[in-house]
Design a protein around this motif. Structure first.
Motif, PDB file in Angstrom:
ATOM      1  N   GLY A  15    -111.898   0.253  -3.851  1.00  0.00           N
ATOM      2  CA  GLY A  15    -111.979  -1.204  -4.053  1.00  0.00           C
ATOM      3  C   GLY A  15    -112.483  -1.906  -2.801  1.00  0.00           C
ATOM      4  O   GLY A  15    -113.392  -2.743  -2.866  1.00  0.00           O
ATOM      5  N   MET A  16    -111.934  -1.545  -1.641  1.00  0.00           N
ATOM      6  CA  MET A  16    -112.311  -2.231  -0.398  1.00  0.00           C
ATOM      7  C   MET A  16    -113.708  -1.831   0.081  1.00  0.00           C
ATOM      8  O   MET A  16    -114.496  -2.685   0.474  1.00  0.00           O
ATOM      9  CB  MET A  16    -111.283  -1.946   0.708  1.00  0.00           C
TER      10      MET A  16
ATOM     11  N   PRO B 207    -117.945   0.906   5.479  1.00  0.00           N
ATOM     12  CA  PRO B 207    -116.864   1.875   5.725  1.00  0.00           C
ATOM     13  C   PRO B 207    -115.630   1.192   6.297  1.00  0.00           C
ATOM     14  O   PRO B 207    -115.693   0.044   6.759  1.00  0.00           O
ATOM     15  CB  PRO B 207    -117.487   2.844   6.740  1.00  0.00           C
ATOM     16  N   ILE B 208    -114.543   1.945   6.291  1.00  0.00           N
ATOM     17  CA  ILE B 208    -113.251   1.409   6.744  1.00  0.00           C
ATOM     18  C   ILE B 208    -113.347   0.802   8.152  1.00  0.00           C
ATOM     19  O   ILE B 208    -112.849  -0.297   8.407  1.00  0.00           O
ATOM     20  CB  ILE B 208    -112.173   2.518   6.685  1.00  0.00           C
ATOM     21  N   GLY B 209    -114.028   1.511   9.068  1.00  0.00           N
ATOM     22  CA  GLY B 209    -114.103   1.035  10.452  1.00  0.00           C
ATOM     23  C   GLY B 209    -114.730  -0.353  10.545  1.00  0.00           C
ATOM     24  O   GLY B 209    -114.271  -1.200  11.327  1.00  0.00           O
ATOM     25  N   ALA B 210    -115.774  -0.580   9.760  1.00  0.00           N
ATOM     26  CA  ALA B 210    -116.442  -1.889   9.793  1.00  0.00           C
ATOM     27  C   ALA B 210    -115.532  -2.959   9.192  1.00  0.00           C
ATOM     28  O   ALA B 210    -115.487  -4.110   9.682  1.00  0.00           O
ATOM     29  CB  ALA B 210    -117.760  -1.813   9.030  1.00  0.00           C
ATOM     30  N   ILE B 211    -114.786  -2.602   8.160  1.00  0.00           N
ATOM     31  CA  ILE B 211    -113.866  -3.574   7.553  1.00  0.00           C
ATOM     32  C   ILE B 211    -112.777  -3.955   8.566  1.00  0.00           C
ATOM     33  O   ILE B 211    -112.412  -5.126   8.708  1.00  0.00           O
ATOM     34  CB  ILE B 211    -113.245  -3.002   6.243  1.00  0.00           C
TER      35      ILE B 211
ATOM     36  N   ILE C 132    -106.469  -8.000   4.300  1.00  0.00           N
ATOM     37  CA  ILE C 132    -106.927  -7.933   2.896  1.00  0.00           C
ATOM     38  C   ILE C 132    -106.711  -6.518   2.345  1.00  0.00           C
ATOM     39  O   ILE C 132    -106.249  -6.337   1.213  1.00  0.00           O
ATOM     40  CB  ILE C 132    -108.414  -8.357   2.779  1.00  0.00           C
ATOM     41  N   THR C 133    -107.015  -5.518   3.157  1.00  0.00           N
ATOM     42  CA  THR C 133    -106.834  -4.123   2.711  1.00  0.00           C
ATOM     43  C   THR C 133    -105.358  -3.871   2.366  1.00  0.00           C
ATOM     44  O   THR C 133    -105.037  -3.288   1.323  1.00  0.00           O
ATOM     45  CB  THR C 133    -107.283  -3.147   3.825  1.00  0.00           C
ATOM     46  N   LEU C 134    -104.482  -4.347   3.231  1.00  0.00           N
ATOM     47  CA  LEU C 134    -103.046  -4.114   2.972  1.00  0.00           C
ATOM     48  C   LEU C 134    -102.573  -4.907   1.759  1.00  0.00           C
ATOM     49  O   LEU C 134    -101.682  -4.459   1.020  1.00  0.00           O
ATOM     50  CB  LEU C 134    -102.228  -4.449   4.225  1.00  0.00           C
ATOM     51  N   GLU C 135    -103.191  -6.068   1.525  1.00  0.00           N
ATOM     52  CA  GLU C 135    -102.824  -6.836   0.318  1.00  0.00           C
ATOM     53  C   GLU C 135    -103.276  -6.101  -0.947  1.00  0.00           C
ATOM     54  O   GLU C 135    -102.555  -6.060  -1.939  1.00  0.00           O
ATOM     55  CB  GLU C 135    -103.450  -8.237   0.373  1.00  0.00           C
ATOM     56  N   MET C 136    -104.465  -5.511  -0.882  1.00  0.00           N
ATOM     57  CA  MET C 136    -104.911  -4.764  -2.067  1.00  0.00           C
ATOM     58  C   MET C 136    -104.023  -3.533  -2.279  1.00  0.00           C
ATOM     59  O   MET C 136    -103.646  -3.205  -3.419  1.00  0.00           O
ATOM     60  CB  MET C 136    -106.383  -4.348  -1.958  1.00  0.00           C
TER      61      MET C 136
ATOM     62  N   THR D  89    -115.719   6.361   3.691  1.00  0.00           N
ATOM     63  CA  THR D  89    -116.008   5.552   2.498  1.00  0.00           C
ATOM     64  C   THR D  89    -115.546   6.349   1.286  1.00  0.00           C
ATOM     65  O   THR D  89    -115.520   7.587   1.334  1.00  0.00           O
ATOM     66  CB  THR D  89    -117.534   5.304   2.324  1.00  0.00           C
ATOM     67  N   ALA D  90    -115.230   5.672   0.213  1.00  0.00           N
ATOM     68  CA  ALA D  90    -114.868   6.375  -1.030  1.00  0.00           C
ATOM     69  C   ALA D  90    -116.134   6.885  -1.708  1.00  0.00           C
ATOM     70  O   ALA D  90    -117.226   6.328  -1.507  1.00  0.00           O
ATOM     71  CB  ALA D  90    -114.125   5.426  -1.952  1.00  0.00           C
ATOM     72  N   SER D  91    -115.970   7.906  -2.544  1.00  0.00           N
ATOM     73  CA  SER D  91    -117.145   8.431  -3.255  1.00  0.00           C
ATOM     74  C   SER D  91    -117.750   7.347  -4.161  1.00  0.00           C
ATOM     75  O   SER D  91    -118.946   7.344  -4.412  1.00  0.00           O
ATOM     76  CB  SER D  91    -116.781   9.679  -4.054  1.00  0.00           C
ATOM     77  N   MET D  92    -116.919   6.398  -4.607  1.00  0.00           N
ATOM     78  CA  MET D  92    -117.453   5.318  -5.451  1.00  0.00           C
ATOM     79  C   MET D  92    -118.471   4.471  -4.668  1.00  0.00           C
ATOM     80  O   MET D  92    -119.501   4.047  -5.193  1.00  0.00           O
ATOM     81  CB  MET D  92    -116.313   4.425  -5.957  1.00  0.00           C
ATOM     82  N   PHE D  93    -118.186   4.255  -3.393  1.00  0.00           N
ATOM     83  CA  PHE D  93    -119.120   3.512  -2.543  1.00  0.00           C
ATOM     84  C   PHE D  93    -120.427   4.301  -2.404  1.00  0.00           C
ATOM     85  O   PHE D  93    -121.525   3.758  -2.503  1.00  0.00           O
ATOM     86  CB  PHE D  93    -118.489   3.275  -1.160  1.00  0.00           C
ATOM     87  N   ARG D  94    -120.288   5.623  -2.202  1.00  0.00           N
ATOM     88  CA  ARG D  94    -121.493   6.441  -2.027  1.00  0.00           C
ATOM     89  C   ARG D  94    -122.295   6.496  -3.327  1.00  0.00           C
ATOM     90  O   ARG D  94    -123.517   6.440  -3.319  1.00  0.00           O
ATOM     91  CB  ARG D  94    -121.115   7.834  -1.514  1.00  0.00           C
TER      92      ARG D  94
END
Ligand SMILES: NC(=O)C1=CN([C@@H]2O[C@H](COP(=O)(O)OP(=O)(O)OC[C@H]3O[C@@H](n4cnc5c(N)ncnc54)[C@H](OP(=O)(O)O)[C@@H]3O)[C@@H](O)[C@H]2O)C=CC1
Ligand SMILES: CC(C)(CO)C(=O)C(=O)O
Length: 308
Positions: free
Chosen positions: A192-193, A200-204, A213-217, A252-257
């Motif tokens: 989702g994020m 990727p996570i690092g950029a977020i 936001i990540t922790l809220e999701m 990143t998740a495979s969905m992102f890829r």
């Protein structure tokens, strides 16, 4: 024990290949182009644990029952995959779905009967490359399976015994639904994020509100899991949080890829299903709602449904 593996992509190819190399009686049920390649060149795995290239037995249609079916398709192919395995499911066949998510269990129960359907999940990073080889991205190779009913305990133990010969990490879980919900909770947030932020996570984590936001999701997903009787255990939640908030992470998740390749995605099965379950349980899920709309608009653009 005769085992049918539907799909020789990342998951089916990797675990099925390891089983075939250990002389377990495995057949791959694949579509014609994949069958031609496998019949011509064999199945190749490129892995830090050890490469493999072996001849494998393929089928393009099942005609008789197998003892077990390992189901390793993407969620958007599940309907066709259920049609394909139907002739292989006899009165005592076990089906072990290896898809991410939860909804596959309901669909398989409805189609084949709950008594046939075990719980299963994988912790691994695998992808299929241009040449059709299975690329194992790191040393993780865990497959977890478990009974969902009392009546399946003995049969699950029997399948576990045979799969053990594959040499990968195999866990027979007494709480497979809890494990499935924990992975579903993590993956929904991860996918989702990274799809929402196209990053990727690092950029977020480098943004002002990214971590919050990540922790809220994650909280929306955890609350939905709790409302379904599977609140993440603290020992599962801690590594989820560290991985989802890791500074500098290229993850990143495979969905992102899949999205960056402009391909089909499993968003309805993961984000959509979590959102529906949140709604059904009256859990507030505003971030899942936005994340689902993001993926649905991506899909509308990619399939030409959006007006330009
Ligand atoms: N890859 C990974 O690291 C992980 C994946 N997962 C989950 O595992 C599941 C499978 O993913 P993955 O293996 O990566 O996906 P892939 O796309 O690599 O492989 C899926 C395979 O299924 C085949 N397939 C689909 N429908 C049929 C059908 N009707 N008959 C025969 N073959 C069929 C496809 O064949 P064709 O080549 O003909 O299209 C494809 O090769 C997903 O739910 C994913 O989320 C979970 C953990 C990790
Ligand atoms: C959770 C993870 C990263 C494990 O491989 C995954 O399944 C995915 O990205 O789809």
């Amino acid at each position: 024990m005769r085992i049918l593996v539907l799909g020789a992509g990342g998951i089916g190819g990797y675990f099925g290949g390891r089983l075939a190399a250990s002389e377990v009686d495995v057949h791959f049920l694949v579509r014609p182009p994949r069958a031609e390649l496998l019949d011509r060149e064999g199945l190749s795995i490129i892995s830090p644990i050890g490469d493999l290239r072996i001849p494998v037995r393929t089928l393009t249609a099942a005609t008789s029952p197998f003892d077990a079916v390992l189901l390793a398709c993407k969620a958007y192919d599940l309907d066709a995959a259920m049609d394909a395995i139907a002739p292989a499911v006899g009165p005592s066949t076990l089906i072990l779905p290896l898809l991410n998510g939860i909804r596959q269990l309901d669909l398989l129960d409805t189609r084949f009967g709950r008594e046939h359907v075990l719980g299963g999940l994988c912790h691994i990073g695998v992808t299929i490359n241009e040449a059709g080889a299975i690329h194992h991205l790191n040393k993780l190779q865990r497959l977890t399976l478990g009974p969902r009913t009392e009546g399946q305990v003995e049969a699950a133990e029997g399948l576990h015994k045979v799969l053990k010969r594959g040499g990968f990490d195999l866990v027979l879980s007494g709480s497979i639904m809890q494990e499935l919900w924990e992975k579903f909770t993590f993956l929904t947030t991860y996918a989702g994020m990274t799809t929402l932020m196209r990053a990727p996570i690092g950029a977020i984590m480098a943004t002002q509100e990214g971590e919050a936001i990540t922790l809220e999701m994650l909280e929306e997903c955890s609350a939905t899991a709790a409302a379904n009787g599977h609140a993440p255990r603290s020992e599962a939640l801690a590594p989820m949080i560290s991985s989802l908030t890791e500074r500098g992470s290229p993850g990143t998740a495979s969905m992102f890829r899949d999205m960056t390749r402009n391909g089909p995605t499993e968003h309805e099965h993961i984000i959509g299903d979590m959102f529906l379950r949140a709604r059904a349980a009256n859990v507030a899920a505003p971030l899942l709602r936005v994340s689902l709309a993001n993926m649905q608009s991506y899909t509308a653009m990619r399939t030409g449904l959006a007006s330009h």
